[in-house]
Design an enzyme around this catalytic site. Structure first.
Site, PDB file in Angstrom:
ATOM      1  N   PHE A 351       0.838  -1.199   0.000  1.00 31.48           N
ATOM      2  CA  PHE A 351       0.000   0.000   0.000  1.00 31.48           C
ATOM      3  C   PHE A 351       0.870   1.244   0.000  1.00 31.48           C
ATOM      4  CE2 PHE A 351      -2.525  -3.249   2.056  1.00 31.48           C
ATOM      5  CZ  PHE A 351      -3.832  -3.011   1.653  1.00 31.48           C
ATOM      6  N   ASP A 352       0.484   2.233  -0.785  1.00 33.28           N
ATOM      7  CA  ASP A 352       0.991   3.577  -0.569  1.00 33.28           C
ATOM      8  C   ASP A 352       0.349   4.098   0.715  1.00 33.28           C
ATOM      9  OD1 ASP A 352       2.044   6.247  -1.182  1.00 33.28           O
ATOM     10  OD2 ASP A 352      -0.054   6.726  -1.595  1.00 33.28           O
ATOM     11  N   LYS A 353       1.034   4.996   1.429  1.00 38.38           N
ATOM     12  CA  LYS A 353       0.470   5.490   2.691  1.00 38.38           C
ATOM     13  C   LYS A 353      -0.439   6.687   2.489  1.00 38.38           C
ATOM     14  CE  LYS A 353       2.562   8.247   5.657  1.00 38.38           C
ATOM     15  NZ  LYS A 353       1.543   9.288   6.007  1.00 38.38           N
ATOM     16  N   LYS A 547      10.217   2.868  -4.131  1.00 36.64           N
ATOM     17  CA  LYS A 547       8.990   2.076  -4.076  1.00 36.64           C
ATOM     18  C   LYS A 547       8.990   1.005  -5.159  1.00 36.64           C
ATOM     19  CE  LYS A 547       5.987   5.629  -2.043  1.00 36.64           C
ATOM     20  NZ  LYS A 547       4.715   6.395  -2.190  1.00 36.64           N
TER      21      LYS A 547
END
Length: 670
Positions: A351-353, A547
């Site tokens: 997940f991206d935050k 990422k």
């Protein structure tokens, strides 16, 4: 419409021109074939001789074989030998040895099963096409001082103002220019609760930059207005709105085959010629052993029927089409069988935050005054000074602090003068804080490092300890001093979404073994959010290229999905097994780039599509094993003497079972 798509037993979509009967033509032809066959069989069984039963069987050939012959010829011209071709060869072989009734029952059952499959697949397609019928065909437009005029939606232009009356559908993508009320967005985003809408404050700015319109003002074509009348400013033409894009992408999804479907297509490509070779071998063996030719030929035709992989070819497309249609109705766009099947096998989700697991904006979470000052004085001073700043953290203090001001005063206290005092002479110190002036006193607001540079009384020990404690738990801290008095510290944080923890727990219950959060924030901040949500791993301080590297690392050990909310996450999403975009409604870029798009900005759609994908993967495997098992049983059974009639019954019955099993996905519960 004379042009309609039917799903053939090969799994491909074939275009038919049915004439005045439309989509029912194939079913009517199959029913006529059944009627004349049963009539001929009855006459034959009752001992009625003559040419009538024979003529009726020939008529059954004509009615039952018409569409099958046409599709087989189209396939052969394209260099493909499909199931239809095997059926025709078997029927022709039965006629050649005088078994007209056997060939007739083959074509009757095959055509009837084919027509019913077409109906079932049509039902799945209609569930998708129903999305396109959501948008109204006309709209009421304000053009000039008179009453609104009704025009086709195709004539709407960007900037037009359309009137949406209560309890009617919104005709175009746009934003609320006047009026307020709630809009049911379930047809587009899958949200179960209507969303309150308010007018934008700057119409010209919203038209210039539609992407910046907030969700509480943006509306989509096909959604349902509540009890309030709305004026909507159009931001997209009819053919380019969110609903039109979704319908087009869902229809295109049929062409993106899954790994299982590609396997079955490769299998049938070589299997059909292999069956023809097997039939030739059986004929040669019969001739060498001296068996009567009629018996050998009949057995070979029965094997030909038994080996036809109808159910195998239709198994995966039926499941994919049903699942994609169900997902679209639930506010999730799945771009074909490949991402659907891959998502159903995932064990790791990254997940991206910011904006994905969190709300994407800082909130005032802690207010810690010193003993000699109250919460109200601390808030009043901070809000007054920060109103002069346009920094996101300052805006968060003003927004949340002003909302709390009435609450911090005791009920019996007078709230006169609740509005903060006026501040002035703001000076921003980049990376440190701000200096302002209120009632002739200097107000300093900033980090602990900035506070230590100020002359005058040092930060009290207890206030310093509390500030450092907040920083260790991921808060951004602001110490506040007015004149020579320290008033306290404020803690701010990009808070997790309320549904984030429950979503992660639901994913674990569905079989996801590893959840990873990737963030560009400081590791301490990322750790605090990760702990609150229940993530297995947290990676902070990452640049976009970092990422990508993390996703690549995760993929080395397991299939990995990347969930993000913006274009900046696109590289990592592209490197994942499946890329998932959140809040894609209204975003052309997200709709085009993601493998799966959650139309709403709601994490709860994620367990829904995860469960649906897993169910679809199970049904695809069930269909695959059933199809292969039927072929494995029928081929030796027919080689040992099972007739064409029973083989056709089992063969077509299994095909219908496979399609019915796939259609269960249309009723998948959210």
């Amino acid at each position: 419409m004379n042009e309609v798509e039917n799903a053939t037993t090969s799994g491909a979509a074939t275009t038919h021109r049915h004439g005045f009967l439309g989509e029912r033509a194939e079913l009517v032809s199959a029913l006529l074939a059944l009627a004349v066959y049963l009539t001929g069989l009855t006459l034959q069984l009752t001992g009625y001789g003559g040419p009538v039963p024979q003529a009726l069987f020939v008529a059954a050939y004509a009615f039952g074989g018409f569409f099958t012959l046409r599709e087989a010829l189209l396939a052969v011209r394209g260099g493909r030998f499909q199931v239809d071709f095997l059926m025709l060869v078997a029927a022709a072989g039965a006629a050649a040895i005088g078994r007209w009734e056997e060939g007739a029952v083959l074509l009757v059952l095959f055509s009837l099963g084919h027509a019913l499959e077409g109906y079932a697949m049509g039902r799945a397609r209609r569930s998708i096409e129903a999305l396109g019928a959501l948008a109204p065909r006309t709209a009421l437009v304000r053009r000039g001082p008179g009453a609104p005029v009704e025009v086709p939606v195709e004539e709407l232009a960007v900037g037009d103002t359309v009137v949406v009356r209560p309890h009617t559908r919104v005709p175009a993508d746009g934003f609320v220019a006047a009026g307020s009320g709630s809009v049911d967005q379930a047809p587009i985003t899958g949200e179960s609760v209507p969303v309150d809408k308010v007018p934008v404050t700057d119409r010209a700015g919203a038209l210039a930059d539609p992407g910046a319109i907030g969700p509480d003002s943006r509306v989509y074509a096909g959604t349902v207005n509540g009890s309030g009348a709305l004026d909507i400013a159009v931001t997209r033409l009819a053919g380019e709105n969110t609903l039109a894009r979704v319908v087009k992408l869902v229809q295109d999804a049929e062409e993106r085959t899954s790994p299982t479907q590609r396997f079955t297509e490769r299998f049938t490509k070589f299997f059909v010629p292999g069956v023809l070779v097997l039939v030739a071998v059986l004929l040669a063996v019969g001739a060498l052993t001296g068996e009567p030719f009629a018996d050998t030929f009949y057995r070979a035709m029965a094997v030909l029927v038994a080996a036809s992989p109808c159910a195998l070819a239709i198994a995966t497309p039926a499941a994919v089409l049903s699942a994609v249609g169900r997902a679209a109705r639930g506010g999730v766009l799945v771009k074909g069988g490949a991402p659907l099947e891959e998502f159903g096998r995932l064990r790791t989700i990254a997940f991206d935050k910011t904006g994905t697991l969190t709300e994407g904006r800082p909130r005032l979470t802690e207010i810690e005054p010193v003993r000699t000052a109250g919460r109200e004085e601390l808030l009043r001073t901070a809000v007054a000074a920060q109103r002069l700043s346009d920094h996101p953290l300052a805006q968060a203090v003003v927004r949340d602090g002003a909302a709390l001001l009435p609450a911090v005063a005791a009920p019996e206290e007078s709230l006169s003068g609740v509005a903060p005092s006026e501040a002035g002479a703001l000076r921003a110190l980049v990376g440190l804080g701000i200096v302002a002036e209120i009632d002739g006193e200097a107000v300093h607001i900033g980090s602990l490092a900035y506070a230590d540079t100020l002359e005058g009384p040092p930060v009290p020990a207890r206030l310093r300890d509390r500030t450092e404690e907040l920083a260790r738990t991921g808060r951004t801290t602001m110490l506040v001093r007015r004149g020579d008095r320290w008033l306290g510290t404020l803690g701010l944080m990009d808070a997790p979404r309320p549904e984030a923890a429950a979503t992660v727990a639901a994913l674990r219950g569905l079989g996801v073994r590893r959840t990873v959060m990737l963030s560009g924030d400081d590791q301490r901040v990322a750790d605090a959010v990760g702990r609150a949500i229940g993530m297995d791993e947290v990676r902070g301080g990452l640049l976009p290229e970092d990422k990508v590297a993390e996703v690549t690392r995760l993929r080395r050990t397991a299939r990995t999905a990347m969930i993000g909310d913006g274009v900046n996450d696109a590289p990592a999403m592209a490197g994942a097994t499946v890329g998932v975009a959140m809040g894609a409604a209204g975003s052309a870029v997200a709709l085009e780039t993601a493998d799966i798009a959650l139309m709403s900005d709601d994490l709860r759609r994620l367990p829904f599509i995860t469960g649906l994908s897993r169910r679809a993967s199970r049904i695809i495997r069930q269909n695959l094993w059933l199809s292969l098992g039927i072929v494995a049983v029928l081929v030796p059974a027919t080689a040992l003497g099972l007739g064409i009639g029973p083989a056709v019954l089992v063969h077509e019955g299994s095909t219908l079972v496979v399609v019915a099993n796939a259609l269960r996905l249309l009723r998948y519960a959210d």
